[in-house]
Enzyme design. Structure first.
Site, PDB file in Angstrom:
ATOM      1  N   ASN A  80       0.618  -7.948 -10.563  1.00 17.31           N
ATOM      2  CA  ASN A  80       0.676  -8.182  -8.652  1.00 17.31           C
ATOM      3  C   ASN A  80       1.429  -7.126  -8.132  1.00 17.31           C
ATOM      4  OD1 ASN A  80      -0.259 -11.697  -8.532  1.00 17.31           O
ATOM      5  ND2 ASN A  80      -1.377 -10.220  -9.266  1.00 17.31           N
ATOM      6  N   GLU A  92     -11.410 -13.131  -4.580  1.00 24.63           N
ATOM      7  CA  GLU A  92     -11.073 -11.756  -3.348  1.00 24.63           C
ATOM      8  C   GLU A  92     -12.150 -11.613  -2.482  1.00 24.63           C
ATOM      9  OE1 GLU A  92      -9.774  -9.916  -6.743  1.00 24.63           O
ATOM     10  OE2 GLU A  92      -8.060 -11.877  -7.326  1.00 24.63           O
ATOM     11  N   PHE A 119       0.956  -9.920  -1.946  1.00 25.24           N
ATOM     12  CA  PHE A 119       0.089  -9.567  -2.806  1.00 25.24           C
ATOM     13  C   PHE A 119      -0.913  -8.562  -2.428  1.00 25.24           C
ATOM     14  CE2 PHE A 119      -2.387 -13.110  -4.467  1.00 25.24           C
ATOM     15  CZ  PHE A 119      -3.344 -12.441  -3.445  1.00 25.24           C
ATOM     16  N   TYR A 165      -0.175 -22.237 -11.539  1.00 25.90           N
ATOM     17  CA  TYR A 165      -1.340 -20.768 -11.652  1.00 25.90           C
ATOM     18  C   TYR A 165      -0.307 -19.819 -12.007  1.00 25.90           C
ATOM     19  CZ  TYR A 165      -3.295 -16.555 -10.459  1.00 25.90           C
ATOM     20  OH  TYR A 165      -4.167 -15.797  -9.916  1.00 25.90           O
ATOM     21  N   ARG A 200       1.324  22.263  26.580  1.00 32.83           N
ATOM     22  CA  ARG A 200       1.646  21.884  27.422  1.00 32.83           C
ATOM     23  C   ARG A 200       2.648  20.378  26.967  1.00 32.83           C
ATOM     24  NH1 ARG A 200      -0.183  20.682  33.004  1.00 32.83           N
ATOM     25  NH2 ARG A 200      -2.383  21.942  32.315  1.00 32.83           N
ATOM     26  N   TYR A 234      -2.862  22.565  27.123  1.00 35.70           N
ATOM     27  CA  TYR A 234      -2.230  21.095  27.015  1.00 35.70           C
ATOM     28  C   TYR A 234      -1.433  21.471  25.478  1.00 35.70           C
ATOM     29  CZ  TYR A 234      -4.782  18.552  30.830  1.00 35.70           C
ATOM     30  OH  TYR A 234      -5.526  18.288  31.833  1.00 35.70           O
ATOM     31  N   HIS A 239      -7.179  -5.224 -17.583  1.00 42.91           N
ATOM     32  CA  HIS A 239      -6.855  -4.784 -15.737  1.00 42.91           C
ATOM     33  C   HIS A 239      -6.730  -3.464 -15.852  1.00 42.91           C
ATOM     34  CE1 HIS A 239      -6.681  -8.885 -14.818  1.00 42.91           C
ATOM     35  NE2 HIS A 239      -6.670  -9.049 -13.407  1.00 42.91           N
TER      36      HIS A 239
END
Length: 513
Positions: free
Chosen positions: A201, A418, A333, A59, A288, A285, A89
């Site tokens: 990636n 995914e 990734f 792969y 303080r 606050y 992409h």
């Protein structure tokens, strides 16, 4: 370790420090790679080439991607496969990422690939560093990554420049990818097996955006401690709540450090010693509890810094090549670590701004502060800081909305291959807006606190606080009567986002250490 000089850095992949990353972000710097990294890259490249030569099916090397992982690609089409991967992409949208973030992306991508687990040519890493060194910056659209399978779309826009496609900025002008490569004396790459996938990636975009958020948060954190001290002095508040014994009794590390920083900032103040019997025991606050609130923020910034330093040095592409010849597909990734710490930084930034806005409100209320209403002598005719506090309140509310976690959001992609993603890239990107908002709030508080101190200048604060008072007065004048305040607010935002703070503050911040 990372070797540094005033204008150069030698990167040792896996051991690049947070301070080095901050320097890359802060300004252009000449980057080089530790020579030991080249042998590791060559070894993983040889493993990939052996797999191709033996026609093994692995792969990412000679298969399709995502849902198409089981589709074997013929040897003669492997270069086409990698080029198509990059082009397909490149689907980002939105404004381009800022130059300082892109410098970090180039550097962290080079660091990751140079770990020797990616199977790419060292020349590609050299090209990434050459772009950074020449300030040739790929145009990377900010939106389009879900933070799993890496920051695919934005990193594809970076990779496009390497193959002569896409766009980059050269001397500030946007040019084609091919022209950008010519400007650094290189021909566009024809990508070999796995090289396109290794470039796409990885978590370098989300990590760089989160680092930018961290660095911004550190500066605003320091500014907020100074502003808090100015406010305490303006109202002649009590320093007793900062006694070291209180904080040691609790034991929280950040709280102890913040209390110590406040004591150091106020050391030698004549204002503190001018009201020993004023009966001021319990300030609100926001005054303080500065150590408790800001200390918790500091602890979270330290945690985020640790995670992001690891991630900036990580091999986060897929599959990974190991020194015994194994090529293993996993999920480095997936940017979940970045997503979580981006949310943590967001919480800290929201709280830094929120407590600052409350101190600002306190300063304007004569019943609590003992100062003129809205910090103006001729009130009624003049509104003073009334509406500046409205701006701070608006930004505090905006940051509270932006602080909602993004890491719990997931939408499946790639036909459910995914099926769980991190949304780290958005989570990190929104930090830029949050830091700017917080800087405006803190800047307004500091400006108002300086105004409050003006009502009694017969006694002075500590040397460190008086230095900061003077620095504020160099940027903005005393408000005698109403004037156009927007430019003053912008000047004070710039003050709050500087990095030149007293050592009493920077020594407790992770990337200044």
């Amino acid at each position: 370790m990372t070797k540094t000089s005033a204008s150069s850095l030698t990167l040792n992949p896996g051991r690049v420090s947070l301070a080095a990353l901050r320097s890359i972000y802060a300004a252009p710097v000449q980057l080089s790679l530790d020579p030991s990294a080249r042998a590791l890259m060559q070894a993983s490249l040889a493993t990939v080439q052996r797999i191709v030569d033996e026609d093994q099916v692995v792969y990412g090397i000679n298969t399709g991607f995502g849902k198409l992982a089981s589709t074997k690609i013929a040897h003669e089409r492997l270069a086409e496969l990698q080029r198509n991967l990059v082009l397909s992409h490149s689907v980002g949208t939105g404004d381009a990422l800022a130059d300082d973030v892109v410098r970090l992306i180039l550097a962290t991508k080079a660091i990751s690939l140079a770990r020797g687990h990616s199977g790419i040519r060292p020349e590609i890493v050299d090209a990434l560093l050459a772009m950074a060194n020449a300030n040739v910056l790929p145009v990377i659209p900010a939106k389009g990554s879900v933070g799993a399978s890496g920051d695919l779309a934005p990193l594809a826009h970076l990779a496009c420049v390497l193959i002569g496609e896409g766009q980059a900025k050269v001397n500030g002008a946007v040019v084609s990818g091919a022209e950008a490569m010519r400007s650094i004396g290189l021909a566009p790459f024809v990508l070999g097996p796995k090289e396109g996938l290794a470039l796409l990636n990885g978590t370098q975009v989300s990590t760089s955006l989160a680092l930018a958020g961290l660095f911004g948060a550190e500066s605003v954190f320091a500014a907020a401690l100074v502003a808090g001290c100015l406010s305490l002095e303006a109202i002649k508040g009590s320093v007793k709540p900062f006694d070291a014994r209180i904080h040691e009794a609790r034991g929280q590390v950040g709280q102890i450090a913040v209390a110590a920083a406040v004591r150091a900032l106020l050391d030698g103040s004549a204002i503190d010693t001018s009201h020993p019997n004023c009966g001021r025991v319990q300030d609100p606050y926001s005054i303080r509890c500065v150590p408790q609130v800001m200390g918790a923020c500091l602890d979270n910034l330290h945690h985020a810094a640790r995670v992001l330093t690891i991630e900036a040095n990580a091999a986060s592409d897929n599959p990974l090549v190991f020194d015994n010849g194994d090529v293993i597909s996993g999920g480095n990734f997936h940017a979940e670590p970045v997503a979580f710490v981006a949310d943590i930084i967001a919480l800290a930034v929201a709280e830094i701004g929120a407590i600052s806005e409350r101190r600002l409100s306190l300063l304007l209320d004569p019943g609590l502060s003992g100062l003129p209403a809205f910090l103006i002598r001729d009130s009624g005719v003049n509104s003073g800081f009334m509406i500046a506090q409205v701006t701070a309140a608006a930004l505090a509310a905006e940051n509270q909305c932006l602080a909602n976690p993004s890491s719990v959001t997931s939408l499946p992609t790639s036909a459910n291959q995914e099926d769980h993603v991190s949304m780290a890239t958005y989570g990190a990107r929104r930090l830029g807006d949050m830091v700017r908002n917080a800087a405006v709030m803190v800047g307004i508080e500091a400006m108002a606190a300086a105004q409050g101190m003006e009502f009694d200048r017969a006694i002075k604060s500590s040397a460190l606080i008086e230095d900061q008072f003077a620095a504020i007065r160099q940027r903005v004048a005393y408000l005698e009567q109403d004037r156009y305040l927007a430019t003053d607010i912008e000047a004070m935002r710039d003050w709050a986002q500087q990095s030149a703070w007293p050592a009493a503050l920077t020594q407790c911040l992770p990337s200044f250490a």
